[in-house]
Write an enzyme that holds these catalytic residues in place. Sequence first.
Site, PDB file in Angstrom:
ATOM      1  CG  HIS A 141       2.436   0.176   4.210  1.00 35.88           C
ATOM      2  ND1 HIS A 141       2.242  -0.784   5.192  1.00 35.88           N
ATOM      3  CD2 HIS A 141       1.243   0.821   4.047  1.00 35.88           C
ATOM      4  CE1 HIS A 141       0.982  -0.716   5.613  1.00 35.88           C
ATOM      5  NE2 HIS A 141       0.362   0.248   4.942  1.00 35.88           N
ATOM      6  CG  ASP A 196      -2.028  -0.952   1.210  1.00 36.71           C
ATOM      7  OD1 ASP A 196      -2.080  -1.768   0.270  1.00 36.71           O
ATOM      8  OD2 ASP A 196      -2.870  -0.912   2.134  1.00 36.71           O
ATOM      9  CG  ASP A 197       0.236   3.796   2.303  1.00 39.19           C
ATOM     10  OD1 ASP A 197      -0.930   3.514   1.948  1.00 39.19           O
ATOM     11  OD2 ASP A 197       0.567   3.945   3.492  1.00 39.19           O
ATOM     12  CG  HIS A 231      -4.364   2.654  -0.884  1.00 38.96           C
ATOM     13  ND1 HIS A 231      -5.225   1.829  -0.198  1.00 38.96           N
ATOM     14  CD2 HIS A 231      -3.436   3.060   0.026  1.00 38.96           C
ATOM     15  CE1 HIS A 231      -4.832   1.730   1.064  1.00 38.96           C
ATOM     16  NE2 HIS A 231      -3.757   2.481   1.228  1.00 38.96           N
ATOM     17  CG  HIS A 289      -3.577   6.844   2.289  1.00 39.13           C
ATOM     18  ND1 HIS A 289      -3.343   6.978   3.640  1.00 39.13           N
ATOM     19  CD2 HIS A 289      -3.591   5.508   2.068  1.00 39.13           C
ATOM     20  CE1 HIS A 289      -3.223   5.789   4.200  1.00 39.13           C
ATOM     21  NE2 HIS A 289      -3.375   4.878   3.267  1.00 39.13           N
TER      22      HIS A 289
END
Length: 216
Positions: free
Chosen positions: A192, A47-48, A98, A102
């Site tokens: 991540h 993620d991210d 995502h 965020h």
Amino acid sequence: MAFLIIILLSLVALAIVAYGSANIHSGMFIEAVCKNPDSDKVMLTYDDGPDPINTPKLLDVLDKYNIKATFFMIGEKVDKYPDIVKEVAKRGHTIGNHTYFHNPWHNFHIHRQYMSELKRTDESMRKLGIDVKDFRPPLGITTPTVASSCTRMKYRTWGWTIRSFDTMSTPREKVVSRVVKRLKPKAIILLHDRMDDVDIVTEKIIIATKEKGLSL
């Protein structure tokens, strides 16, 4: 007495809703994929990203072991680092939405605002020739707005079975140990690629997974 009972029931209801919102595995608002639906393999998800330093190093490690992963990317970073996004796709990895900024509080926005953020990220991907089918909400927070938006966008929404907590101030050895102890077939690992040493952590997890007789 009746008033106190109403307050107590309301607090219980709020606690249940809060748990359902914060725990994507509860299935209270949306049914998320929380184990590898396609095989008994262990899945690596990130993620991210994308990150200009850590994502390329991670890609080299995944290439070294011929492993494909899923990257849930933030739209704002997609626009900032398009060449890295294209490289992730070129190497055969799956890319998911995502959200654009965020911001976990966006999960509680009205439907129109949330849809706008999802569409903005998808449009950034389309400009790079990437068709997005998968989604993971920030922090795994779900609400009726998230659920209805995902239905409208026809996303497959993803959770995880192993949360590495790699974003906390934890030595990488402990991150690896936390993941390895929970490994089993169909596991989905949450990492991540914005984190330093994600390439080192990933390689250690890959090695340990293979030593356990599991495949990725």
